[in-house]
Design an enzyme around this catalytic site. Structure first.
Site, PDB file in Angstrom:
ATOM      1  N   CYS A  92       9.987   2.140  -0.684  1.00  0.00           N
ATOM      2  CA  CYS A  92      10.611   2.877  -2.478  1.00  0.00           C
ATOM      3  C   CYS A  92      11.644   2.644  -2.187  1.00  0.00           C
ATOM      4  O   CYS A  92      12.377   2.064  -2.860  1.00  0.00           O
ATOM      5  CB  CYS A  92      10.187   4.200  -2.184  1.00  0.00           C
ATOM      6  SG  CYS A  92       8.273   4.603  -2.781  1.00  0.00           S
ATOM      7  N   LYS A 146      10.075   5.486   9.145  1.00  0.00           N
ATOM      8  CA  LYS A 146       9.774   6.943   9.601  1.00  0.00           C
ATOM      9  C   LYS A 146       8.885   8.055   9.676  1.00  0.00           C
ATOM     10  O   LYS A 146       7.964   7.237   9.812  1.00  0.00           O
ATOM     11  CB  LYS A 146      10.483   8.298   8.057  1.00  0.00           C
ATOM     12  CG  LYS A 146       9.317   7.955   7.099  1.00  0.00           C
ATOM     13  CD  LYS A 146       9.670   8.923   5.703  1.00  0.00           C
ATOM     14  CE  LYS A 146       8.616   9.390   4.267  1.00  0.00           C
ATOM     15  NZ  LYS A 146       9.211   9.622   3.652  1.00  0.00           N
TER      16      LYS A 146
HETATM   17  N1  LIG Z   1       5.182   4.344  -1.003  1.00  0.00           N
HETATM   18  C1  LIG Z   1       5.321   5.411  -1.586  1.00  0.00           C
HETATM   19  O1  LIG Z   1       6.033   6.738  -1.024  1.00  0.00           O
HETATM   20  C2  LIG Z   1       5.426   5.653  -3.251  1.00  0.00           C
HETATM   21  C3  LIG Z   1       5.749   6.973  -3.792  1.00  0.00           C
HETATM   22  C4  LIG Z   1       6.553   6.735  -5.016  1.00  0.00           C
HETATM   23  C5  LIG Z   1       6.597   6.067  -5.644  1.00  0.00           C
HETATM   24  N2  LIG Z   1       5.778   4.990  -5.359  1.00  0.00           N
HETATM   25  C6  LIG Z   1       5.396   3.072  -6.123  1.00  0.00           C
HETATM   26  O2  LIG Z   1       3.836   3.489  -6.885  1.00  0.00           O
HETATM   27  C7  LIG Z   1       3.989   1.878  -6.633  1.00  0.00           C
HETATM   28  C8  LIG Z   1       2.865   2.219  -5.933  1.00  0.00           C
HETATM   29  O3  LIG Z   1       3.042   2.137  -4.241  1.00  0.00           O
HETATM   30  P1  LIG Z   1       2.380   1.511  -2.895  1.00  0.00           P
HETATM   31  O4  LIG Z   1       3.032   2.213  -1.811  1.00  0.00           O
HETATM   32  O5  LIG Z   1       0.636   2.609  -3.164  1.00  0.00           O
HETATM   33  O6  LIG Z   1       1.823   0.317  -3.053  1.00  0.00           O
HETATM   34  P2  LIG Z   1       1.069  -0.167  -1.910  1.00  0.00           P
HETATM   35  O7  LIG Z   1       1.911  -1.837  -1.632  1.00  0.00           O
HETATM   36  O8  LIG Z   1       0.880   0.667  -0.617  1.00  0.00           O
HETATM   37  O9  LIG Z   1      -0.466  -0.490  -3.209  1.00  0.00           O
HETATM   38  C9  LIG Z   1      -0.262  -1.308  -4.099  1.00  0.00           C
HETATM   39  C10 LIG Z   1      -2.180  -1.693  -4.370  1.00  0.00           C
HETATM   40  O10 LIG Z   1      -2.476  -1.429  -5.748  1.00  0.00           O
HETATM   41  C11 LIG Z   1      -3.222  -2.952  -5.676  1.00  0.00           C
HETATM   42  N3  LIG Z   1      -3.697  -3.423  -6.333  1.00  0.00           N
HETATM   43  C12 LIG Z   1      -2.374  -4.805  -7.074  1.00  0.00           C
HETATM   44  N4  LIG Z   1      -3.014  -5.692  -8.177  1.00  0.00           N
HETATM   45  C13 LIG Z   1      -4.208  -5.284  -8.395  1.00  0.00           C
HETATM   46  C14 LIG Z   1      -5.252  -4.871  -9.890  1.00  0.00           C
HETATM   47  N5  LIG Z   1      -4.583  -6.060 -10.590  1.00  0.00           N
HETATM   48  N6  LIG Z   1      -5.667  -4.489 -10.098  1.00  0.00           N
HETATM   49  C15 LIG Z   1      -6.449  -3.586  -8.574  1.00  0.00           C
HETATM   50  N7  LIG Z   1      -5.578  -2.922  -7.713  1.00  0.00           N
HETATM   51  C16 LIG Z   1      -4.055  -3.744  -7.474  1.00  0.00           C
HETATM   52  C17 LIG Z   1      -3.510  -3.769  -3.903  1.00  0.00           C
HETATM   53  O11 LIG Z   1      -4.220  -4.100  -3.364  1.00  0.00           O
HETATM   54  C18 LIG Z   1      -3.083  -2.533  -3.170  1.00  0.00           C
HETATM   55  O12 LIG Z   1      -3.445  -1.607  -2.405  1.00  0.00           O
HETATM   56  C19 LIG Z   1       5.137   1.060  -6.560  1.00  0.00           C
HETATM   57  O13 LIG Z   1       5.912   1.066  -8.102  1.00  0.00           O
HETATM   58  C20 LIG Z   1       5.927   2.297  -5.394  1.00  0.00           C
HETATM   59  O14 LIG Z   1       7.374   1.676  -6.397  1.00  0.00           O
HETATM   60  C21 LIG Z   1       5.325   4.027  -4.036  1.00  0.00           C
END
Ligand SMILES: NC(=O)c1ccc[n+]([C@@H]2O[C@H](COP(=O)([O-])OP(=O)(O)OC[C@H]3O[C@@H](n4cnc5c(N)ncnc54)[C@H](O)[C@@H]3O)[C@@H](O)[C@H]2O)c1
Length: 443
Positions: free
Chosen positions: A261, A322
């Site tokens: 992030c 982390k």
């Molecule tokens: N990881 C964190 O700590 C965190 C915290 C707050 C916000 N975010 C935000 O949340 C969002 C997701 O982050 P994450 O870490 O969970 O991502 P991630 O990469 O772990 O997971 C994303 C998932 O989306 C799926 N995906 C992609 N395209 C798709 C589609 N067309 N249809 C269905 N599924 C699809 C992928 O296969 C994957 O499993 C990002 O924008 C991130 O910035 C993340």
């Protein structure tokens, strides 16, 4: 409520499981067949404390299901969360490809009025693009909202269940009502639900992450000053953090922020600001300090052991960016380890949970030790990247007996320098004076 959560990563899985836990019917959809097959067997593909039992019990209760059929999940839901990834594009902007793919699928699958919520971190103006993508495919009414997620990996379930606040950017009274009801069970202890316009909610997420990144880079700059001036950054941190206007959180110096992030969100905010003609120099400085800080352990180790490390074993404790997560995205450990390998070192690393993820980045170019002590055999130095709890009170005698040289580079200030020197080590840490075994004094 009938809910679809699209994207089953850290955010989607946690949101889906927690929303099922409060009695909703939740379908989590993803395009990765293997991931969904594992989830349907009750296997959780990421390490996140408390998530596995939550998924197991809600699967068993029938409130939580997993599918690769995204259109069917949309048709079955009144409320749809978009929680897919927004990785950095080449120019630093957030890549909205996955978000807009999902928006088009939602548009094609609409069979009635629905509330669509972007939970992914997306730049200001994205809700408008999501609305356009949906409305280009359907005549059904759609409410498009922004509900940025503030959970921390490693404490994601806890954060979702007990948020500091819930930010809701809404475009209608109907959407505000639906989201207020959905979040009511999570704010019973008094956390606030902040309802605002959609662009403000979108900016709030980037502003929050960039503020936290700024605090980290600020303290890393202070750590460098302390090193140069013969001061102790821990004392400075306590002195600064006990000011009620500042507070103690996110003031620990270290080896730079990493993870999925902060790096990408700071970059994306810089890009948005510049695109809108706004000076972004404050955040460019935050990034520059962070990039330098990720190099600091490597710089200090090569100053001490020389630039040619061939024939030397370097032990590494901690790979994840982390503790309490297996996430290796943008982990500072990768910068150190790549530098060590380039200089010919043999790297033997330990991490309690991130080894499988680390293999995706480092393959078999390093050796993975079963225990943190196993990593130390014959090592010329130990480099510590992650403040895992089991590293905090180690058996220094056992460490010294195993290592070729009693030399520690600690990127997380885990130990009291005087104790480590008394145990016979030369000890380098962040923003504090280096101590040697002989003198126990600054060198
Ligand atoms: N990881 C964190 O700590 C965190 C915290 C707050 C916000 N975010 C935000 O949340 C969002 C997701 O982050 P994450 O870490 O969970 O991502 P991630 O990469 O772990 O997971 C994303 C998932 O989306 C799926 N995906 C992609 N395209 C798709 C589609 N067309 N249809 C269905 N599924 C699809 C992928 O296969 C994957 O499993 C990002 O924008 C991130 O910035 C993340």
């Amino acid at each position: 409520m009938k809910i679809a959560v699209i994207g089953t990563g850290y955010v989607g899985l946690v949101a889906g499981a927690c929303l099922a836990e409060t009695g909703n019917d939740v379908v989590c959809a993803d395009i990765l067949e293997e991931k969904i097959a594992r989830l349907n067997r009750g296997e959780v593909p990421i390490y996140e404390p408390g998530l596995e039992p939550l998924i197991e019990s809600n699967l068993a209760a029938g409130r939580l299901t997993f599918t690769t059929d995204v259109p069917a999940s949309v048709r079955a839901a009144d409320v749809i969360f978009i929680a897919v990834g927004t990785p950095p594009g080449e120019d630093g902007s957030a890549d909205l490809k996955h978000v807009l793919d999902v928006a088009r699928t939602i548009g094609e699958s609409m069979n009635g009025e629905k509330v669509v919520i972007t939970k992914s971190t997306v730049p200001v103006g994205t809700a408008r693009l999501v609305r356009e993508a949906i409305e280009s495919k359907t005549k059904h009414r759609v409410h498009v909202c922004s509900n940025p997620e503030f959970l921390k990996e490693g404490a994601a379930v806890e954060d979702f269940m007990k948020p500091d606040r819930v930010v809701l950017g809404v475009d209608s009274e109907h959407a505000a009502g639906v989201l207020r009801d959905l979040y009511a069970p999570f704010v019973r202890t008094g956390a606030s639900i902040l309802i605002m316009d959609v662009p403000s909610a979108e900016i709030t997420k980037y502003a929050a992450n960039s503020m936290l990144a700024t605090r980290i880079s600020f303290m890393n700059a202070m750590a460098r000053l302390c090193e140069a001036a013969g001061a102790d950054v821990d004392a400075v941190r306590r002195g600064v953090g006990s000011d009620g206007r500042i507070g103690p959180s996110f003031l620990f110096p270290g080896i730079g922020y990493g993870g999925s992030c902060f790096p990408k969100d700071v970059k994306a905010l810089v890009k948005t600001m510049r695109d809108l003609g706004v000076d972004a120099s404050i955040l460019q400085a935050v990034e520059a300090v962070n990039d330098r800080q990720k190099q600091t352990l490597l710089d200090r180790l090569t100053r001490r052991l020389g630039d040619d490390l061939s024939g030397k074993v370097i032990a590494v404790w901690g790979l994840a960016f982390k503790p309490n997560t297996d996430d290796m995205r943008e982990a500072p450990s990768l910068v150190s380890i790549e530098g060590l390998l380039r200089r010919g070192a043999e790297v033997v690393a330990h991490d309690p949970v991130a080894v499988e993820e680390a293999r995706h980045h480092l393959g078999d170019r390093i050796t993975y030790a079963a225990t943190n002590y196993d990593a130390l055999d014959g090592a010329s130095a130990l480099v510590i990247h992650t403040e895992w709890l089991p590293y905090r009170n180690p058996d220094f005698k056992r460490m010294e007996a195993a290592m070729a040289e009693p030399l520690i580079f600690d990127g997380r200030n885990l130990y009291d320098p005087a104790d480590v020197a008394a145990a016979g080590f030369e000890y380098h840490s962040i923003g504090r004076q280096t101590v040697t075994p002989k003198t126990s004094k600054s060198v």
